[in-house]
Scaffold this motif. Structure first.
Motif, PDB file in Angstrom:
ATOM      1  N   TYR A 158      28.778  53.128  44.209  1.00 34.17           N
ATOM      2  CA  TYR A 158      29.500  52.013  45.149  1.00 34.17           C
ATOM      3  C   TYR A 158      28.439  52.509  46.448  1.00 34.17           C
ATOM      4  N   PRO A 159      28.012  51.061  47.062  1.00 30.54           N
ATOM      5  CA  PRO A 159      27.597  50.756  48.226  1.00 30.54           C
ATOM      6  C   PRO A 159      28.051  51.583  49.899  1.00 30.54           C
ATOM      7  N   ALA A 160      27.497  52.189  50.796  1.00 29.22           N
ATOM      8  CA  ALA A 160      28.375  52.130  51.886  1.00 29.22           C
ATOM      9  C   ALA A 160      29.116  50.747  51.804  1.00 29.22           C
ATOM     10  N   ARG A 161      30.244  50.433  52.651  1.00 32.13           N
ATOM     11  CA  ARG A 161      30.338  49.305  53.301  1.00 32.13           C
ATOM     12  C   ARG A 161      32.330  48.780  54.184  1.00 32.13           C
ATOM     13  N   GLU A 162      31.665  48.053  54.735  1.00 30.34           N
ATOM     14  CA  GLU A 162      33.157  47.714  55.432  1.00 30.34           C
ATOM     15  C   GLU A 162      33.967  46.205  55.361  1.00 30.34           C
ATOM     16  N   THR A 163      34.597  45.992  55.642  1.00 30.36           N
ATOM     17  CA  THR A 163      35.793  44.999  55.143  1.00 30.36           C
ATOM     18  C   THR A 163      36.237  44.206  56.868  1.00 30.36           C
ATOM     19  N   VAL A 164      36.731  43.307  56.853  1.00 30.28           N
ATOM     20  CA  VAL A 164      37.086  42.890  58.332  1.00 30.28           C
ATOM     21  C   VAL A 164      36.677  41.714  58.200  1.00 30.28           C
ATOM     22  N   GLN A 165      38.241  41.279  58.373  1.00 29.51           N
ATOM     23  CA  GLN A 165      39.026  40.287  58.618  1.00 29.51           C
ATOM     24  C   GLN A 165      38.399  39.666  59.924  1.00 29.51           C
ATOM     25  N   VAL A 166      38.697  37.572  59.717  1.00 31.24           N
ATOM     26  CA  VAL A 166      37.374  37.060  60.951  1.00 31.24           C
ATOM     27  C   VAL A 166      38.571  35.435  60.573  1.00 31.24           C
ATOM     28  N   SER A 167      38.351  34.838  61.945  1.00 25.68           N
ATOM     29  CA  SER A 167      39.226  33.869  62.060  1.00 25.68           C
ATOM     30  C   SER A 167      39.090  32.656  61.380  1.00 25.68           C
ATOM     31  N   CYS A 168      37.312  32.695  60.796  1.00 24.64           N
ATOM     32  CA  CYS A 168      37.159  31.677  60.075  1.00 24.64           C
ATOM     33  C   CYS A 168      35.784  31.535  59.710  1.00 24.64           C
ATOM     34  N   LEU A 169      34.793  30.861  58.506  1.00 26.22           N
ATOM     35  CA  LEU A 169      33.696  31.354  57.973  1.00 26.22           C
ATOM     36  C   LEU A 169      33.320  30.222  57.519  1.00 26.22           C
ATOM     37  N   PRO A 170      32.040  30.115  57.914  1.00 25.63           N
ATOM     38  CA  PRO A 170      31.591  28.119  56.716  1.00 25.63           C
ATOM     39  C   PRO A 170      32.349  27.699  55.574  1.00 25.63           C
ATOM     40  N   LYS A 171      32.381  26.684  56.349  1.00 22.78           N
ATOM     41  CA  LYS A 171      32.920  25.636  55.415  1.00 22.78           C
ATOM     42  C   LYS A 171      34.458  26.143  55.296  1.00 22.78           C
ATOM     43  N   ASN A 172      35.021  27.014  55.881  1.00 25.33           N
ATOM     44  CA  ASN A 172      36.576  27.082  55.753  1.00 25.33           C
ATOM     45  C   ASN A 172      36.501  28.139  54.642  1.00 25.33           C
ATOM     46  N   VAL A 173      35.893  29.214  53.925  1.00 24.51           N
ATOM     47  CA  VAL A 173      35.651  29.812  52.725  1.00 24.51           C
ATOM     48  C   VAL A 173      36.819  30.715  53.387  1.00 24.51           C
ATOM     49  N   ASP A 174      37.152  31.367  52.427  1.00 21.35           N
ATOM     50  CA  ASP A 174      37.804  33.102  52.583  1.00 21.35           C
ATOM     51  C   ASP A 174      36.946  33.656  52.503  1.00 21.35           C
ATOM     52  N   ILE A 175      36.214  34.037  51.914  1.00 17.66           N
ATOM     53  CA  ILE A 175      34.919  34.810  51.226  1.00 17.66           C
ATOM     54  C   ILE A 175      33.645  35.257  52.314  1.00 17.66           C
ATOM     55  N   GLU A 176      33.013  35.698  52.449  1.00 14.70           N
ATOM     56  CA  GLU A 176      31.663  36.407  52.776  1.00 14.70           C
ATOM     57  C   GLU A 176      30.857  37.303  52.628  1.00 14.70           C
ATOM     58  N   ILE A 177      30.078  38.010  52.005  1.00 16.11           N
ATOM     59  CA  ILE A 177      29.607  38.939  51.875  1.00 16.11           C
ATOM     60  C   ILE A 177      28.006  39.010  51.600  1.00 16.11           C
ATOM     61  N   SER A 178      27.473  40.064  52.571  1.00 24.59           N
ATOM     62  CA  SER A 178      26.450  40.368  52.263  1.00 24.59           C
ATOM     63  C   SER A 178      25.742  41.962  52.443  1.00 24.59           C
ATOM     64  N   MET A 179      24.581  42.397  51.396  1.00 26.88           N
ATOM     65  CA  MET A 179      24.422  42.794  51.317  1.00 26.88           C
ATOM     66  C   MET A 179      22.802  43.559  51.943  1.00 26.88           C
ATOM     67  N   ILE A 180      22.905  44.568  51.512  1.00 29.54           N
ATOM     68  CA  ILE A 180      21.195  45.385  52.044  1.00 29.54           C
ATOM     69  C   ILE A 180      21.100  46.559  50.605  1.00 29.54           C
ATOM     70  N   ALA A 181      20.302  45.952  49.793  1.00 29.77           N
ATOM     71  CA  ALA A 181      19.753  46.491  48.724  1.00 29.77           C
ATOM     72  C   ALA A 181      18.026  47.667  49.245  1.00 29.77           C
ATOM     73  N   HIS A 182      17.902  48.801  48.336  1.00 31.63           N
ATOM     74  CA  HIS A 182      16.868  49.270  47.862  1.00 31.63           C
ATOM     75  C   HIS A 182      16.094  49.515  46.573  1.00 31.63           C
ATOM     76  N   GLN A 183      14.695  49.284  46.774  1.00 27.13           N
ATOM     77  CA  GLN A 183      13.889  49.961  45.639  1.00 27.13           C
ATOM     78  C   GLN A 183      14.036  50.399  45.315  1.00 27.13           C
ATOM     79  N   ASP A 184      14.135  50.419  43.906  1.00 31.82           N
ATOM     80  CA  ASP A 184      14.067  52.275  43.118  1.00 31.82           C
ATOM     81  C   ASP A 184      12.543  52.280  43.532  1.00 31.82           C
TER      82      ASP A 184
END
Length: 127
Positions: free
Chosen positions: A101-127
């Protein structure tokens, strides 16, 4: 620093002046993904379908970079309604392995692009 732009047709095209992801110094920075079906270009609706689509989009970007969810070290989740947290969390977890499992935070926002309900970004590290 050498930077490589990562782009795949299996995730939605950027809707602004940004890349799907950038790879630099062994680290992949994935832009926030919203629930757009890349095949149709249409939004999916409802937090369950939206979360699955976002995770599929993230998976496509990771795979284009030769990685998978095991490589993810950090995730940021934006929800329009924190009441959707339990459903989102169950689906999100189904794409990951408990021992990575990665480190993570989840925050509530008032609006997202195209008025969707969720957006997720990630950072990954090459093995």
């Amino acid at each position: 620093m050498a930077k490589k732009i990562i782009s795949t047709q299996f995730a939605p095209s950027a809707i602004g002046p940004y890349s799907q992801a950038n790879f630099a110094n062994g680290i992949l920075y994935i832009s926030g993904q919203i629930p757009v079906d890349p095949a149709s270009g249409k939004l999916v609706e409802g937090i369950v379908k939206e979360t699955h689509q976002v995770m599929k989009n993230l998976k496509a970007v990771l795979e284009e970079a030769g990685m998978g969810f095991r490589n993810v070290v950090k995730a940021t989740i934006y929800l329009k309604n924190m009441d959707d947290f339990a459903q989102m969390n169950e689906i999100y977890a189904s794409y990951l392995e408990a021992d990575s499992y990665p480190a993570r935070e989840t925050v509530q926002v008032s609006c997202l692009p195209k008025n969707v309900d969720i957006e997720i970004s990630m950072i990954a590290h090459q093995d």
